[in-house]
Write a protein that holds these residues in place. Sequence first.
Motif, PDB file in Angstrom:
ATOM      1  N   THR A  96      18.927  41.674  55.202  1.00 36.27           N
ATOM      2  CA  THR A  96      18.882  43.109  54.914  1.00 36.27           C
ATOM      3  C   THR A  96      17.759  43.419  53.926  1.00 36.27           C
ATOM      4  OG1 THR A  96      21.258  43.240  55.282  1.00 36.27           O
ATOM      5  CG2 THR A  96      20.265  45.071  54.068  1.00 36.27           C
ATOM      6  N   ALA A  97      17.667  42.599  52.878  1.00 36.15           N
ATOM      7  CA  ALA A  97      16.630  42.813  51.856  1.00 36.15           C
ATOM      8  C   ALA A  97      15.236  42.614  52.459  1.00 36.15           C
ATOM      9  CB  ALA A  97      16.855  41.869  50.677  1.00 36.15           C
ATOM     10  N   ALA A  99      14.298  42.969  55.578  1.00 39.08           N
ATOM     11  CA  ALA A  99      13.983  44.069  56.490  1.00 39.08           C
ATOM     12  C   ALA A  99      13.552  45.315  55.730  1.00 39.08           C
ATOM     13  CB  ALA A  99      15.185  44.373  57.382  1.00 39.08           C
ATOM     14  N   ALA A 100      14.109  45.495  54.509  1.00 41.01           N
ATOM     15  CA  ALA A 100      13.770  46.662  53.688  1.00 41.01           C
ATOM     16  C   ALA A 100      12.544  46.394  52.811  1.00 41.01           C
ATOM     17  CB  ALA A 100      14.972  47.040  52.815  1.00 41.01           C
ATOM     18  N   GLY A 101      11.996  45.186  52.889  1.00 39.11           N
ATOM     19  CA  GLY A 101      10.854  44.844  52.043  1.00 39.11           C
ATOM     20  C   GLY A 101      11.219  44.630  50.578  1.00 39.11           C
ATOM     21  N   ASN A 102      12.497  44.370  50.309  1.00 39.53           N
ATOM     22  CA  ASN A 102      12.945  44.151  48.922  1.00 39.53           C
ATOM     23  C   ASN A 102      12.726  42.690  48.522  1.00 39.53           C
ATOM     24  OD1 ASN A 102      13.724  46.817  48.783  1.00 39.53           O
ATOM     25  ND2 ASN A 102      15.854  46.383  49.331  1.00 39.53           N
ATOM     26  N   GLU A 165      15.889  45.856  40.012  1.00 31.93           N
ATOM     27  CA  GLU A 165      16.293  45.269  41.303  1.00 31.93           C
ATOM     28  C   GLU A 165      16.971  43.914  41.108  1.00 31.93           C
ATOM     29  OE1 GLU A 165      13.319  45.381  44.470  1.00 31.93           O
ATOM     30  OE2 GLU A 165      14.461  43.893  45.621  1.00 31.93           O
TER      31      GLU A 165
END
Length: 230
Positions: A96-97, A99-102, A165
């Motif tokens: 998930t991270a 995919a979000a670029g986190n 973050e």
Amino acid sequence: MQQITEQSEINFQSEQYKDAYSRINGIVIEGEQEAYDNYIQLAQLLPDSKDELIRLSKMENRHKKGFEACGRNLQVEPDLEFAKDFFSELHGNFQTAAAAGNVVTCLLIQSLIIECFAIAAYNIYIPVADDFARKITEGVVKDEYSHLNFGEEWLKANFAESKAELEAANRQNLPIVWKMLNRVADDAEVLAMEKDALVEDFMIQYGEALSNIGFSTRDIMRLSAYGLKA
Ligand code: Y39
Ligand code: FE
Ligand code: FE
Ligand code: FE
């Protein structure tokens, strides 16, 4: 020390040992595979560190092969289905991270949490391992320190922008580590790896990592407390 006594009592061929080993060996093989995948994804997210991250991913692939050999040496079939399920929550959060670029969350999950978990487990395993697995694991754990170091250095260099973050990612992911530790504690005990020792080693590595990145002692206490609520 007590470990020497314990080691001489371990029957690596007993059904109980091999049954527990099938799950722990599955966990480390699957863990190394996921670490390989994670560093390849991180290489795409951090083009400036691409070569370094690809180098780390190749080390993870070698680790996986080493631990596969450990299982074969004891004639144990790794339980990879159990292992996939074991990592599924951290795996999902990493995906998930990513995919979000986190990237900060990805680094916290792989390079801090998973690497500290690996370092703790391998350190505690080495004194009670069979001779074959001990040699392999001694080589692997040295590499894991360098993987942890990559995450520390990057996050230290980007601390101010990463702090919020990191706090959120810690809060989300540290409780998962305690659930994983609890889930594996009985099998670890069969391998003469004590849960208290695993927890202690993990907390020391993770606390040192947070300190190296730039967190204050007060922050580290607060961040560490999230685990305890699991
Ligand atoms: O960076 C890495 O190589 C880490 C993926 C490997 C994770 C190994 C996880 C070990 C947990 C074993 C638990 C035994 C008590
Ligand atoms: Fe590894
Ligand atoms: Fe690693
Ligand atoms: Fe014991």
